[in-house]
Design an enzyme around this catalytic site. Structure first.
Site, PDB file in Angstrom:
ATOM      1  N   SER A 136       0.832  -1.210   0.000  1.00 15.86           N
ATOM      2  CA  SER A 136       0.000   0.000   0.000  1.00 15.86           C
ATOM      3  C   SER A 136       0.862   1.254   0.000  1.00 15.86           C
ATOM      4  CB  SER A 136      -0.898   0.023   1.234  1.00 15.86           C
ATOM      5  OG  SER A 136      -1.737  -1.105   1.262  1.00 15.86           O
TER       6      SER A 136
HETATM    7  N1  SAH Z   1      -0.991  -4.735   4.042  1.00 17.80           N
HETATM    8  C1  SAH Z   1      -0.230  -4.674   2.817  1.00 17.80           C
HETATM    9  C2  SAH Z   1      -1.105  -4.530   1.603  1.00 17.80           C
HETATM   10  C3  SAH Z   1      -1.344  -5.839   1.003  1.00 17.80           C
HETATM   11  S1  SAH Z   1      -2.341  -5.826  -0.441  1.00 17.80           S
HETATM   12  C4  SAH Z   1       0.841  -3.633   2.933  1.00 17.80           C
HETATM   13  O1  SAH Z   1       1.434  -3.567   3.963  1.00 17.80           O
HETATM   14  O2  SAH Z   1       1.139  -2.919   2.001  1.00 17.80           O
HETATM   15  C5  SAH Z   1      -3.762  -6.667   0.170  1.00 17.80           C
HETATM   16  C6  SAH Z   1      -3.564  -8.097   0.575  1.00 17.80           C
HETATM   17  O3  SAH Z   1      -4.830  -8.576   1.007  1.00 17.80           O
HETATM   18  C7  SAH Z   1      -3.090  -9.039  -0.500  1.00 17.80           C
HETATM   19  O4  SAH Z   1      -1.902  -9.634  -0.111  1.00 17.80           O
HETATM   20  C8  SAH Z   1      -4.217 -10.052  -0.620  1.00 17.80           C
HETATM   21  O5  SAH Z   1      -3.780 -11.377  -0.899  1.00 17.80           O
HETATM   22  C9  SAH Z   1      -4.842  -9.955   0.759  1.00 17.80           C
HETATM   23  N2  SAH Z   1      -6.221 -10.446   0.859  1.00 17.80           N
HETATM   24  C10 SAH Z   1      -7.247 -10.321  -0.016  1.00 17.80           C
HETATM   25  N3  SAH Z   1      -8.337 -10.946   0.455  1.00 17.80           N
HETATM   26  C11 SAH Z   1      -7.987 -11.489   1.663  1.00 17.80           C
HETATM   27  C12 SAH Z   1      -8.658 -12.284   2.634  1.00 17.80           C
HETATM   28  N4  SAH Z   1      -9.940 -12.683   2.486  1.00 17.80           N
HETATM   29  N5  SAH Z   1      -7.987 -12.650   3.741  1.00 17.80           N
HETATM   30  C13 SAH Z   1      -6.688 -12.287   3.940  1.00 17.80           C
HETATM   31  N6  SAH Z   1      -5.999 -11.572   3.043  1.00 17.80           N
HETATM   32  C14 SAH Z   1      -6.629 -11.162   1.922  1.00 17.80           C
END
Ligand code: SAH
Length: 289
Positions: A136
């Site tokens: 993010s």
């Molecule tokens: N928190 C991260 C952003 C990750 S992007 C950062 O520090 O930048 C969003 C993430 O959410 C992805 O890795 C995706 O696989 C995860 N995601 C999507 N649906 C999900 C679910 N139902 N449970 C857990 N993770 C999920």
């Protein structure tokens, strides 16, 4: 001959491998510039690595550091300066919470990116982390954590993050909350986050592999819940795992998304507000990998 002994030719702009002198990294991939849009597009189209590189061997220290600051004290000042510049820009965008700004400043975002993208770590943009997902944008991470802390006088006890990705936001959260739990549905990303975070030795952070739409009832209730992926709305299971007075912040919507802030006011009462537009990868059910 090792990479540092062979003295590769310098090309500008320099990658962080050059400016920080971090050793143990694989050779830097060709430099590309990314905007939020290109990062998201690349992620969606899968044009970037499908398997992120392992992170630098920054933990090669005799003792386990107990704080992020200690763990990263070997990173030279030039890196401090670029981090500070990014934090100033985030503050100019309206984030006021000094503890959140300090947390963003203390977490080395370049540890969470593959070497070829590390030089862009302190640009306020989302970047690909593989598997069609992104790290993010730091300003949205700061904004969401600030929203969680408002109304609880900055005292965040137990927090749950849905969507660990590469682990960056979880590391930032762990600087301002007592306990952080983070769930990821994709096993390779869960493993990547584990490996990225190992070097930082953050004692109050626990990673889980599973479907975050179900929450983590065995570890709740949570004073704060933060979703890093967008669904059409917030799953009821997560609302049920909020502590009384707890706060939840989530991107909601499909093409057009907004941040939604939910506060649990009574055992069976939640108040919600729709805030500014945002752009996140979609929330998916179940697990992968
Ligand atoms: N928190 C991260 C952003 C990750 S992007 C950062 O520090 O930048 C969003 C993430 O959410 C992805 O890795 C995706 O696989 C995860 N995601 C999507 N649906 C999900 C679910 N139902 N449970 C857990 N993770 C999920």
């Amino acid at each position: 001959m090792s990479e540092s002994e062979s003295q590769p030719k310098k090309r500008f702009p320099l990658t962080l491998d050059f400016v920080t002198g971090l050793s143990g990294r694989s050779k830097a991939a060709p430099q590309r510039t990314h905007s939020t849009q290109t990062a998201t597009r690349n992620a969606t189209e899968g044009t970037t690595n499908t398997r992120p590189a392992t992170m630098p061997a920054v933990a090669a220290k005799p003792q386990r550091p107990s704080t992020v600051a200690e763990a990263t004290s070997d990173v030279p000042l030039v890196s401090e300066a670029v981090r500070k510049a990014m934090v100033r820009k985030i503050a100019q965008q309206g984030v006021k919470d000094a503890a959140v700004l300090a947390a963003i400043e203390s977490v080395p975002r370049h540890y969470f990116l593959e070497p070829g993208l590390a030089s862009q770590a302190y640009v306020d943009t989302a970047l690909p982390i593989g598997y069609h997902q992104t790290i993010s944008k730091p300003s949205i991470v700061a904004r969401m954590i600030e929203l969680l802390r408002e109304g609880v006088n900055g005292k965040l006890g137990r927090v749950l993050e849905i969507g660990t990705g590469c682990g960056y936001q979880a590391a930032v959260l762990a600087q301002v909350a007592d306990e952080v739990y983070s769930i990821e549905r994709m096993r390779p990303l869960h493993e990547l986050a584990r490996s990225n975070l190992r070097a930082l030795c953050i004692p109050n952070l626990r990673l889980h592999y599973g479907d975050g739409m179900l929450g983590l009832p065995q570890c709740g209730p949570f004073d704060g819940i933060i979703l890093a992926a967008a669904g059409l709305d917030v799953p009821q299971a997560l609302l049920d795992q909020m502590a009384l007075g707890g706060r939840l912040i989530a991107p909601v919507g499909e093409r057009s998304q907004r941040l939604k802030l939910v506060v649990r006011t009574k055992p069976n009462e939640w108040m919600a507000d729709l805030l500014e537009p945002c752009h996140f990868v979609p929330m998916r059910p179940g697990t992968f990998g």
